[in-house]
Scaffold this motif. Structure first.
Motif, PDB file in Angstrom:
ATOM      1  N   ALA A  37       0.830  -1.203   0.000  1.00  0.00           N
ATOM      2  CA  ALA A  37       0.000   0.000   0.000  1.00  0.00           C
ATOM      3  C   ALA A  37       0.866   1.256   0.000  1.00  0.00           C
ATOM      4  O   ALA A  37       0.593   2.207  -0.733  1.00  0.00           O
ATOM      5  CB  ALA A  37      -0.924  -0.008   1.228  1.00  0.00           C
ATOM      6  N   ARG A  38       1.910   1.251   0.807  1.00  0.00           N
ATOM      7  CA  ARG A  38       2.800   2.419   0.845  1.00  0.00           C
ATOM      8  C   ARG A  38       3.483   2.621  -0.493  1.00  0.00           C
ATOM      9  O   ARG A  38       3.628   3.746  -0.983  1.00  0.00           O
ATOM     10  CB  ARG A  38       3.848   2.257   1.952  1.00  0.00           C
TER      11      ARG A  38
ATOM     12  N   ARG B 165      -6.880  -4.426   0.527  1.00  0.00           N
ATOM     13  CA  ARG B 165      -7.707  -5.538   1.006  1.00  0.00           C
ATOM     14  C   ARG B 165      -8.995  -5.623   0.187  1.00  0.00           C
ATOM     15  O   ARG B 165      -9.437  -6.722  -0.182  1.00  0.00           O
ATOM     16  CB  ARG B 165      -8.041  -5.352   2.484  1.00  0.00           C
TER      17      ARG B 165
ATOM     18  N   VAL C 116      -1.497   4.103  -1.686  1.00  0.00           N
ATOM     19  CA  VAL C 116      -2.908   3.906  -1.364  1.00  0.00           C
ATOM     20  C   VAL C 116      -3.020   3.368   0.051  1.00  0.00           C
ATOM     21  O   VAL C 116      -2.022   3.056   0.698  1.00  0.00           O
ATOM     22  CB  VAL C 116      -3.579   2.927  -2.361  1.00  0.00           C
ATOM     23  N   SER C 117      -4.246   3.244   0.521  1.00  0.00           N
ATOM     24  CA  SER C 117      -4.458   2.745   1.876  1.00  0.00           C
ATOM     25  C   SER C 117      -4.412   1.221   1.905  1.00  0.00           C
ATOM     26  O   SER C 117      -4.776   0.567   0.920  1.00  0.00           O
ATOM     27  CB  SER C 117      -5.805   3.217   2.414  1.00  0.00           C
ATOM     28  N   PRO C 118      -3.980   0.632   3.028  1.00  0.00           N
ATOM     29  CA  PRO C 118      -4.023  -0.832   3.153  1.00  0.00           C
ATOM     30  C   PRO C 118      -5.432  -1.386   2.959  1.00  0.00           C
ATOM     31  O   PRO C 118      -5.594  -2.476   2.407  1.00  0.00           O
ATOM     32  CB  PRO C 118      -3.510  -1.083   4.571  1.00  0.00           C
ATOM     33  N   GLN C 119      -6.453  -0.629   3.398  1.00  0.00           N
ATOM     34  CA  GLN C 119      -7.822  -1.115   3.249  1.00  0.00           C
ATOM     35  C   GLN C 119      -8.217  -1.235   1.789  1.00  0.00           C
ATOM     36  O   GLN C 119      -8.937  -2.160   1.397  1.00  0.00           O
ATOM     37  CB  GLN C 119      -8.795  -0.185   3.968  1.00  0.00           C
ATOM     38  N   LEU C 120      -7.746  -0.297   0.951  1.00  0.00           N
ATOM     39  CA  LEU C 120      -8.044  -0.393  -0.476  1.00  0.00           C
ATOM     40  C   LEU C 120      -7.444  -1.660  -1.056  1.00  0.00           C
ATOM     41  O   LEU C 120      -8.084  -2.348  -1.859  1.00  0.00           O
ATOM     42  CB  LEU C 120      -7.515   0.828  -1.220  1.00  0.00           C
TER      43      LEU C 120
END
Length: 229
Positions: free
Chosen positions: A2-3, A13, A7-11
């Motif tokens: 994600a980094r 997932r 983007v976000s880790p949730q995206l």
């Protein structure tokens, strides 16, 4: 991952759950392990969203991960066809605007419209909109088609021109009051200054989308070529 992608880790997932990214193996502790395939798919997803939109991006990548390259390419081709159709519509609208600016009859448009005019369904098909959209625009005071003896709407050449202008202005996200004012100005005085500005904005938008599609195609090609066969 994600980094690295910004983007976000949730995206990440969510994309895994939706099948936009390929399945990820898990460690004995339950952590997902992502590799270069996931990175390339994430890059392709972002590029495809920019060029083709979220729905097409999702379906293209699902097809790639399922091994259905033909389906993925067909979706991309549909996107190019849609962009081409929008360019043709823009060119037709620009021709109508030029005719208004010159205070001349658009003979080409008139020749394409039968003497009795077009019915709602016929005009909707030409403009690639729903018939209900034409009725909504009429109720909003944007269009003023005549009615025949049986009460059917009949769109003459000038009505077709106006409807094309409405489509263009709606695509540029102009609200009904603005569109009404622009059309009233065109009908009364032939003033097309505002329309030319919209045309320029629309051209710039389509050019930007075409460039985004090229970037997306390159990312998709890299992903497909790197997929195990």
């Amino acid at each position: 991952m994600a980094r690295a992608a910004g983007v976000s880790p949730q995206l990440v997932r969510n994309l895994l759950a939706e099948g936009v990214l390929p399945p990820a193996r898990r460690t004995p502790g339950g952590h997902r392990v992502l590799d270069e395939r996931h990175r390339d798919a994430l890059v392709a997803h972002r590029a495809l969203v920019a060029g083709f939109g979220h729905r097409t991006a999702r379906e293209v990548l699902r097809a790639v991960h399922a091994g259905d390259e033909a389906a993925a390419l067909a979706l991309v081709t549909e996107g190019y066809a849609e962009l081409h159709a929008q360019r043709l519509a823009l060119a037709e609208t620009a021709a109508a605007v030029a005719a208004v600016a010159a205070a001349e009859e658009n003979t080409q448009a008139a020749a394409a419209v039968p003497p009795g005019g077009l019915l709602v369904g016929e005009l909707a098909h030409r403009l690639r909109v729903r018939p209900s959209a034409l009725r909504v625009w009429e109720a909003a005071g944007l269009l003023h088609p005549a009615r025949d003896r049986d009460g059917y709407r009949r769109y003459r050449a000038a009505d077709v021109r106006d409807a094309r202008l409405v489509v263009l202005l709606r695509q540029a996200h102009h609200p009904f009051p603005q569109i009404r004012a622009v059309l009233d100005g065109v009908r009364r005085t032939g003033d097309t200054t505002a329309l030319h500005a919209v045309l320029d904005q629309r051209r710039a938008f389509l050019d930007a989308r075409a460039r985004a599609m090229l970037t997306a195609a390159a990312a998709l090609h890299a992903l497909i070529e790197g997929r195990p066969r």
